[in-house]
Scaffold this motif. Structure first.
Motif, mmCIF file in Angstrom:
data_model
loop_
_atom_site.group_PDB
_atom_site.id
_atom_site.type_symbol
_atom_site.label_atom_id
_atom_site.label_comp_id
_atom_site.label_asym_id
_atom_site.label_seq_id
_atom_site.Cartn_x
_atom_site.Cartn_y
_atom_site.Cartn_z
ATOM 1 N N UNK A 1 0.792 -1.229 0.000
ATOM 2 C CA UNK A 1 0.000 0.000 0.000
ATOM 3 C C UNK A 1 0.824 1.278 0.000
ATOM 4 N N UNK A 2 2.118 1.157 0.165
ATOM 5 C CA UNK A 2 2.966 2.350 0.208
ATOM 6 C C UNK A 2 4.190 2.131 -0.674
ATOM 7 N N UNK A 3 4.370 3.003 -1.654
ATOM 8 C CA UNK A 3 5.523 2.897 -2.553
ATOM 9 C C UNK A 3 6.521 4.034 -2.352
ATOM 10 N N UNK A 4 6.259 4.913 -1.374
ATOM 11 C CA UNK A 4 7.175 6.022 -1.108
ATOM 12 C C UNK A 4 8.461 5.507 -0.482
ATOM 13 N N UNK A 5 9.602 5.894 -1.056
ATOM 14 C CA UNK A 5 10.889 5.365 -0.600
ATOM 15 C C UNK A 5 11.196 5.740 0.840
ATOM 16 N N UNK A 6 10.937 6.983 1.205
ATOM 17 C CA UNK A 6 11.231 7.437 2.565
ATOM 18 C C UNK A 6 10.343 6.710 3.572
ATOM 19 N N UNK A 7 9.068 6.611 3.268
ATOM 20 C CA UNK A 7 8.141 5.946 4.183
ATOM 21 C C UNK A 7 8.508 4.478 4.378
ATOM 22 N N UNK A 8 8.936 3.807 3.316
ATOM 23 C CA UNK A 8 9.335 2.409 3.438
ATOM 24 C C UNK A 8 10.542 2.255 4.356
ATOM 25 N N UNK A 9 11.511 3.145 4.217
ATOM 26 C CA UNK A 9 12.699 3.061 5.074
ATOM 27 C C UNK A 9 12.350 3.343 6.530
ATOM 28 N N UNK A 10 11.528 4.356 6.769
ATOM 29 C CA UNK A 10 11.121 4.664 8.146
ATOM 30 C C UNK A 10 10.343 3.500 8.741
ATOM 31 N N UNK A 11 9.506 2.855 7.931
ATOM 32 C CA UNK A 11 8.761 1.685 8.401
ATOM 33 C C UNK A 11 9.711 0.578 8.848
ATOM 34 N N UNK A 12 10.783 0.356 8.091
ATOM 35 C CA UNK A 12 11.769 -0.664 8.471
ATOM 36 C C UNK A 12 12.399 -0.322 9.819
ATOM 37 N N UNK A 13 12.746 0.942 10.028
ATOM 38 C CA UNK A 13 13.315 1.345 11.317
ATOM 39 C C UNK A 13 12.343 1.100 12.459
ATOM 40 N N UNK A 14 11.074 1.400 12.223
ATOM 41 C CA UNK A 14 10.060 1.168 13.255
ATOM 42 C C UNK A 14 10.000 -0.314 13.620
ATOM 43 N N UNK A 15 10.051 -1.178 12.624
ATOM 44 C CA UNK A 15 9.973 -2.616 12.883
ATOM 45 C C UNK A 15 11.212 -3.110 13.639
ATOM 46 N N UNK A 16 12.377 -2.546 13.335
ATOM 47 C CA UNK A 16 13.604 -2.937 14.040
ATOM 48 C C UNK A 16 13.488 -2.624 15.525
ATOM 49 N N UNK A 17 13.101 -1.395 15.839
ATOM 50 C CA UNK A 17 13.032 -0.997 17.248
ATOM 51 C C UNK A 17 11.840 -1.630 17.962
ATOM 52 N N UNK A 18 10.764 -1.897 17.223
ATOM 53 C CA UNK A 18 9.639 -2.599 17.830
ATOM 54 C C UNK A 18 10.038 -4.016 18.220
ATOM 55 N N UNK A 19 10.750 -4.700 17.326
ATOM 56 C CA UNK A 19 11.231 -6.036 17.654
ATOM 57 C C UNK A 19 12.169 -6.034 18.844
ATOM 58 N N UNK A 20 13.070 -5.035 18.898
ATOM 59 C CA UNK A 20 13.994 -4.923 20.027
ATOM 60 C C UNK A 20 13.245 -4.678 21.323
ATOM 61 N N UNK A 21 12.218 -3.838 21.274
ATOM 62 C CA UNK A 21 11.461 -3.527 22.497
ATOM 63 C C UNK A 21 10.658 -4.734 22.965
ATOM 64 N N UNK A 22 10.080 -5.483 22.031
ATOM 65 C CA UNK A 22 9.336 -6.689 22.419
ATOM 66 C C UNK A 22 10.265 -7.696 23.100
ATOM 67 N N UNK A 23 11.479 -7.836 22.577
ATOM 68 C CA UNK A 23 12.442 -8.733 23.211
ATOM 69 C C UNK A 23 12.802 -8.250 24.613
ATOM 70 N N UNK A 24 12.936 -6.955 24.767
ATOM 71 C CA UNK A 24 13.263 -6.405 26.083
ATOM 72 C C UNK A 24 12.132 -6.650 27.067
ATOM 73 N N UNK A 25 10.890 -6.517 26.607
ATOM 74 C CA UNK A 25 9.748 -6.807 27.472
ATOM 75 C C UNK A 25 9.722 -8.272 27.895
ATOM 76 N N UNK A 26 10.204 -9.148 27.014
ATOM 77 C CA UNK A 26 10.199 -10.584 27.314
ATOM 78 C C UNK A 26 11.360 -11.000 28.210
ATOM 79 N N UNK A 27 12.239 -10.065 28.571
ATOM 80 C CA UNK A 27 13.373 -10.399 29.421
ATOM 81 C C UNK A 27 14.613 -10.790 28.647
ATOM 82 N N UNK A 28 14.591 -10.594 27.314
ATOM 83 C CA UNK A 28 15.752 -10.893 26.489
ATOM 84 C C UNK A 28 16.488 -9.597 26.168
ATOM 85 N N UNK A 29 17.687 -9.726 25.617
ATOM 86 C CA UNK A 29 18.439 -8.558 25.191
ATOM 87 C C UNK A 29 17.828 -8.026 23.890
#
Length: 483
Positions: free
Chosen positions: A219-247
């Motif tokens: 649904x999104x073909x904008x280059x900037x938005x796609x890159x920002x979305x990737x960053x969001x997913x990286x930090x979201x995954x890191x935060x979920x791991x931190x909530x689970x007690x992992x690094x």
């Protein structure tokens, strides 16, 4: 330390964000240019530069929240890229090899660490086990070297990346368990909560992230938005791991695996991810690591020197033995063994997390009122020196092994070093960018040749027709350069 004025508008440490950023980017620019002439890995140069300009060096830049934020992003970026660039088919074939290596590089350092802590340094059993956890954990700090040389799909790299995740998970679980036992918090409910949170975190990242990513990219073909979305997913995954007690690095790696099939290795989005990481985030992380290094720890006490020597010797020997066992088990070459040892020998992220947790756990007080810590100040100082030593060993070993593998791969029999050739027919202006992007996505090699073709009638003398053909070809060249 009080700021020192060296010019009317400049004080040390630097407080002006413009000057701080300019200094760091000048180091990022100059380190590779200078160190390539000296045949020193640029990663090591950035770490040394961080030590020189940091609070324990010339005190030019403080390791403040901005450095910590950028450094944390860089570390997560390294782990995310390692998962994103992994060949999933090869990972599935070598998954059991990664598991074996992960057990080797966890069990051998654990054994060495317990022996070093309990029998050589005379620490308690809990402190010795936690020290062994420091030995077992590892950081893929040399992964950018492998990525630059284009051998991320080599079997040794795949084994090392998968094994790093396994050993870091086990080492951090040891940290959680030891702290719980030492403080009396490891009851029956603790184990159920920990196990359930880990399973929920892994399932959420590996199952939901691909669905969310597929929906967004459609649904999104904008280059900037796609890159920002990737960053969001990286930090979201890191935060979920931190909530689970992992690094958090575990979550970033899992996010890379989850997004692996959605971002082709030769796509424009992948090029942007690698470019920003190598230019900004990863150098900030390496410079931030250098700022932790305190050369004065050598002179503080004999205990710090003794502990650091024991830690460096034992952990290096343990990681090398684990690499040798893996080589014998899977019949790897000597260069692959060297690369495996180099990638697994650096200790930064999980090691820092573990030593800080152990240092902050106070088990009691001495009669004089001094705190009795799970890991004392000598181990903290020794860990900082171990980080410097292991990062140096890791960069040199990885550079040597990766360089030899890359040369042998390029000179292998029957291999084409010129890359794939792709012919792109261009006839409509609005379709050129899409055709160029598709061509890059379809090619599997890092070095490739793209050829644009436009057919015109040689019998025609219409200047507008030739002008339009030239414009189409120039558009194709511009699109390829942008991608």
């Amino acid at each position: 330390m009080t700021p020192q004025t060296i010019l009317p508008l400049i004080t040390l440490p630097l407080e002006d964000p413009i000057l701080k950023f300019m200094l760091i980017m000048a180091i990022v620019l100059g380190a590779p240019l200078l160190l390539n002439r000296l045949k020193i890995p640029y990663l090591l140069g950035l770490i040394i530069a961080g030590a020189v300009i940091g609070p324990n060096g010339f005190n030019l830049v403080l390791r403040d929240s901005s450095i910590i934020l950028s450094g944390t992003a860089g570390l997560l970026y390294i782990m995310f890229l390692s998962g994103l660039e992994m060949d999933m088919n090869d990972f599935k074939r070598n998954g059991w090899r990664s598991a074996v290596f992960g057990l080797y590089t966890f069990a051998v350092p654990m054994l060495f660490g317990i022996v070093a802590g309990h029998y050589i340094l005379g620490y308690s059993l809990y402190s010795s086990i936690l020290l062994a956890g420091l030995f077992a954990s590892q950081t893929l700090i040399a992964y950018p070297i492998v990525s630059r040389l284009g051998i991320t799909r080599d079997r040794a790299v795949t084994i090392a990346v998968g094994g790093t995740i396994i050993t870091d998970i086990l080492a951090l679980m040891v940290l959680t368990v030891v702290v719980g036992l030492a403080t009396g918090q490891a009851d029956t409910g603790f184990w159920y909560r920990f196990g359930a949170s880990v399973v929920a975190c892994v399932a959420a990242i590996l199952l939901l992230f691909p669905i969310i990513g597929r929906w967004f990219f459609k649904r999104c073909s904008d280059n900037v938005s796609q890159y920002v979305f990737v960053l969001v997913m990286v930090f979201l995954g890191a935060y979920l791991a931190q909530l689970a007690g992992l690094e958090p690095i575990i979550g970033a790696f899992l996010a890379g695996l989850a997004m692996n099939r959605l971002i082709p290795g030769t796509s424009p989005l992948m090029n942007r991810i690698e470019f920003v990481g190598n230019a900004i985030f990863i150098p900030f992380f390496l410079i931030g690591v250098g700022m932790l290094i305190d050369y004065r720890a050598f002179f503080k006490s004999w205990e710090s020197i003794e502990v650091s020597i024991v830690m460096i010797v034992m952990v290096t020997a343990a990681k090398y033995i684990a690499a040798c066992l893996t080589q014998k088990t899977f019949r790897l070459s000597r260069d692959q063994r060297t690369l495996l040892f180099g990638l697994s020998s650096a200790h930064v992220a999980a090691t820092l997390a573990a030593v800080m947790v152990g240092y902050n756990v106070v088990l009691g007080r001495t009669p004089e009122g001094e705190p009795i810590r799970l890991l004392n100040e000598a181990v903290l100082n020794g860990t900082i020196l171990m980080i410097l030593a292991t990062c140096t060993i890791s960069t040199f070993a990885s550079q040597r092994g990766a360089h030899n593998i890359a040369i042998k791969g390029a000179q292998g029999p029957g291999e084409r070093t010129t890359g794939e050739h792709v012919l792109i027919p261009v006839s409509r202006q609005e379709k050129i960018a899409e055709l160029v992007g598709l061509s890059i996505a379809l090619t599997k090699q890092k070095y490739r040749s793209l050829y644009a073709l436009n057919v015109i009638d040689n019998q025609s003398d219409d200047p507008e027709l030739k002008k339009r053909s030239q414009s189409l070809l120039e558009t194709a060249v511009t699109a390829a350069a942008a991608a």
